[in-house]
Design a protein around this motif. Structure first.
Motif, mmCIF file in Angstrom:
data_model
loop_
_atom_site.group_PDB
_atom_site.id
_atom_site.type_symbol
_atom_site.label_atom_id
_atom_site.label_comp_id
_atom_site.label_asym_id
_atom_site.label_seq_id
_atom_site.Cartn_x
_atom_site.Cartn_y
_atom_site.Cartn_z
ATOM 1 N N SER A 4 0.802 -1.245 -0.161
ATOM 2 C CA SER A 4 -0.068 -0.140 -0.048
ATOM 3 C C SER A 4 0.939 1.445 0.038
ATOM 4 C CB SER A 4 -0.915 -0.087 1.271
ATOM 5 O OG SER A 4 -0.111 -0.084 2.392
ATOM 6 N N ARG A 5 2.018 1.124 0.605
ATOM 7 C CA ARG A 5 2.806 2.262 0.562
ATOM 8 C C ARG A 5 3.201 2.962 -0.677
ATOM 9 N NH1 ARG A 5 7.442 3.086 4.489
ATOM 10 N NH2 ARG A 5 6.843 1.005 4.925
ATOM 11 N N ALA A 6 3.313 2.204 -1.832
ATOM 12 C CA ALA A 6 3.536 2.566 -2.991
ATOM 13 C C ALA A 6 2.543 3.487 -3.734
ATOM 14 C CB ALA A 6 3.707 1.386 -3.946
ATOM 15 N N VAL A 7 1.383 3.624 -3.078
ATOM 16 C CA VAL A 7 0.391 4.714 -3.595
ATOM 17 C C VAL A 7 0.882 5.969 -3.545
ATOM 18 C CG1 VAL A 7 -0.846 5.198 -1.351
ATOM 19 C CG2 VAL A 7 -2.329 5.271 -3.344
ATOM 20 N N HIS A 8 1.905 6.335 -2.982
ATOM 21 C CA HIS A 8 2.500 7.566 -2.766
ATOM 22 C C HIS A 8 3.392 7.758 -4.027
ATOM 23 C CE1 HIS A 8 1.211 8.495 1.149
ATOM 24 N NE2 HIS A 8 1.642 7.300 1.526
ATOM 25 N N ASP A 9 3.712 6.706 -4.903
ATOM 26 C CA ASP A 9 4.575 6.926 -5.997
ATOM 27 C C ASP A 9 3.492 7.155 -7.318
ATOM 28 O OD1 ASP A 9 6.634 6.550 -4.330
ATOM 29 O OD2 ASP A 9 6.566 4.573 -4.731
ATOM 30 N N GLU A 10 2.334 6.995 -7.085
ATOM 31 C CA GLU A 10 1.200 7.068 -8.204
ATOM 32 C C GLU A 10 0.922 8.422 -8.319
ATOM 33 O OE1 GLU A 10 0.321 4.485 -10.027
ATOM 34 O OE2 GLU A 10 1.192 2.870 -8.830
ATOM 35 N N PRO A 11 0.863 8.699 -9.883
ATOM 36 C CA PRO A 11 0.338 10.005 -10.410
ATOM 37 C C PRO A 11 -1.283 10.302 -10.209
ATOM 38 C CG PRO A 11 0.502 8.571 -12.342
ATOM 39 C CD PRO A 11 0.829 7.706 -10.876
ATOM 40 N N LEU A 12 -1.636 10.356 -8.734
ATOM 41 C CA LEU A 12 -2.834 10.307 -8.334
ATOM 42 C C LEU A 12 -3.808 11.399 -8.920
ATOM 43 C CD1 LEU A 12 -2.405 9.443 -4.624
ATOM 44 C CD2 LEU A 12 -2.999 7.900 -6.692
ATOM 45 N N GLY A 13 -3.194 12.656 -9.003
ATOM 46 C CA GLY A 13 -3.709 13.945 -9.643
ATOM 47 C C GLY A 13 -4.313 13.612 -11.159
ATOM 48 N N ARG A 14 -3.572 12.845 -11.833
ATOM 49 C CA ARG A 14 -4.036 12.790 -13.349
ATOM 50 C C ARG A 14 -4.803 11.468 -13.531
ATOM 51 N NH1 ARG A 14 1.582 13.314 -13.579
ATOM 52 N NH2 ARG A 14 1.807 11.087 -14.448
ATOM 53 N N MET A 15 -5.448 10.748 -12.488
ATOM 54 C CA MET A 15 -6.313 9.743 -12.634
ATOM 55 C C MET A 15 -7.672 10.038 -12.517
ATOM 56 S SD MET A 15 -4.633 6.640 -10.129
ATOM 57 C CE MET A 15 -2.852 6.364 -10.456
ATOM 58 N N GLY A 16 -8.523 9.313 -13.263
ATOM 59 C CA GLY A 16 -9.903 9.469 -13.185
ATOM 60 C C GLY A 16 -10.144 8.624 -11.864
ATOM 61 N N ARG A 17 -11.600 8.654 -11.438
ATOM 62 C CA ARG A 17 -12.092 7.890 -10.370
ATOM 63 C C ARG A 17 -11.834 6.459 -10.625
ATOM 64 N NH1 ARG A 17 -11.813 8.230 -4.898
ATOM 65 N NH2 ARG A 17 -13.251 6.766 -4.166
ATOM 66 N N ARG A 18 -12.393 5.811 -11.579
ATOM 67 C CA ARG A 18 -12.388 4.307 -11.676
ATOM 68 C C ARG A 18 -10.844 3.908 -11.804
ATOM 69 N NH1 ARG A 18 -15.383 1.693 -16.502
ATOM 70 N NH2 ARG A 18 -17.129 2.323 -15.424
ATOM 71 N N ARG A 19 -9.773 4.576 -12.310
ATOM 72 C CA ARG A 19 -8.733 4.158 -12.295
ATOM 73 C C ARG A 19 -7.953 4.344 -10.964
ATOM 74 N NH1 ARG A 19 -3.469 7.090 -15.078
ATOM 75 N NH2 ARG A 19 -1.740 5.483 -14.598
#
Length: 391
Positions: A10-25
């Motif tokens: 779960s810690r890897a969530v901080h490495d994801e480009p969350l700001g560019r994701m739609g809700r489903r992704r």
């Protein structure tokens, strides 16, 4: 993606480009990293950003969307929505807990006749990791239980096989007191079927329409086929306050439609605070256990007691005719007696402890055999998942 093929990182969530994701992704990304389905569906990118690099957000509870219905303030049903309660927890602890829950599901040893129960004991913050507890009634089955499932250790304990206890049908020793006329009916008062008595839970709600129902232990009504049976309030006599809408033997819960003039309240009589705001999730219960927090209950036989959580996600088959899943184990057997069935365990809402409490689950039974010492019953999150009702 199922738990069997999920890597818990779960810690890897901080490495994801969350700001560019739609809700489903976004939801799929959290699920792929090992977040529980509820947390993945209700968390936001802002929740993730608010957590430090070694922490992750979880949904620890659900509260009602609308606060006046059924709390004695005169408001009526206002819809069935819920609001998530969120907090951050150590990422390593969360991954360990989620891995243990998946390992427990994959273990599936409860089908052995001599396996009495199994459950997950969540790890502690800064202490021991999660373990799976398996209770057996015959030594020869020990070899069928592995010592580990992936990274989660399995502890096997021998307990005594015993018959079910006979339930007490005499309400003479109950705590006295009943709500005044016209004030509605809170939880933790004495109720009965035609044959047995128990403790009323605080109001349960159908999220589809916001309708409120009385609830208690299904075994108070003797198991199956109890639709339409009367639910009585044990005040100075026996006052009919509702009738069984539906019973759920596998969860040991029964819901009753209120009779005109009797309103189920989101309150626990004599609780401090007594207002029920909602319920804990499975992760929320694990978080309480990790922090060493205690649950409380008020039953009509033994009154107010407290105790620590021992295990969550439990399955028990040996002590009753029906296997029960979603079981919560907590406290000590001395904190429960005949007549307390149907009461709930609860804890002040961590977000606002002065405002009210969240329910952990029902209290349906206690140990009475050598080798174990706890109260158990179906967790609120399991009732919601299987039957839809919420506190």
């Amino acid at each position: 993606m199922g738990d069997e093929d999920t890597r818990y990182r779960s810690r890897a969530v901080h490495d994801e480009p969350l700001g560019r994701m739609g809700r489903r992704r976004f939801v799929n990304t959290l699920a792929g990293l090992g977040f529980g389905a509820l947390s993945a569906s209700l968390l936001t990118a802002d929740d993730v950003r608010a957590a430090s690099s070694d922490e992750v957000p979880i949904v620890y509870g659900l509260t009602r969307d609308g606060t006046s219905e059924g709390d004695g303030s005169g408001g009526g049903p206002s819809g069935g929505g819920v609001r998530p309660r969120r907090k951050t927890v150590p990422a390593d602890w969360y991954d360990d807990f989620r891995s243990a829950v998946a390992a427990h599901r994959n273990l599936d040893v409860i089908h052995h006749e001599s396996v009495a129960s199994s459950a997950v004991a969540p790890g502690e913050y800064g202490g021991a990791n999660a373990t799976i507890h398996v209770d057996i009634t015959a030594e020869e089955v020990r070899g069928a239980v592995p010592e580990r499932v992936r990274d989660t250790p399995v502890e096997v304990r021998r307990v005594e096989r015993t018959r079910e206890r006979e339930l007490d049908a005499d309400p003479a020793a109950l705590r006295s007191g009943a709500p005044a006329a016209g004030e509605g009916v809170p939880g933790s008062v004495a109720v009965a079927s035609d044959d047995l008595y128990g403790t009323l839970a605080p109001a349960m709600r159908d999220p589809k329409d916001g309708a409120l129902y009385f609830a208690t232990a299904n075994h108070v009504f003797g198991g199956t086929g109890n639709g339409g049976e009367s639910l009585y309030l044990l005040d100075d006599g026996r006052t009919e306050i509702g009738s069984v809408r539906e019973g759920y033997p596998k969860s040991d819960v029964v819901c009753a439609s209120p009779k005109a003039g009797y309103e189920p309240l989101h309150r626990i009589r004599d609780g401090d605070p007594g207002r029920v705001l909602g319920q804990f999730t499975k992760a929320g219960l694990a978080d309480l256990k990790a922090a060493g927090e205690k649950l409380e209950k008020i039953g009509v036989k033994t009154g107010h007691t407290k105790g620590k959580i021992q295990a969550v996600d439990g399955v028990t088959c040996a002590y009753g005719a029906i296997c029960k899943r979603g079981q919560l184990k907590w406290g000590e057997e001395s904190g429960f007696g005949d007549g307390d069935s149907g009461s709930v365990n609860y804890h002040p809402d961590p977000d606002d402890p002065e405002a009210g409490v969240l329910v952990g689950g029902f209290n349906n039974a206690r140990t009475w055999w050598p080798g174990e010492d706890y109260i158990w019953g179906t967790a609120a999150h399991h009732v919601t998942n299987k039957h839809g009702y919420t506190f």
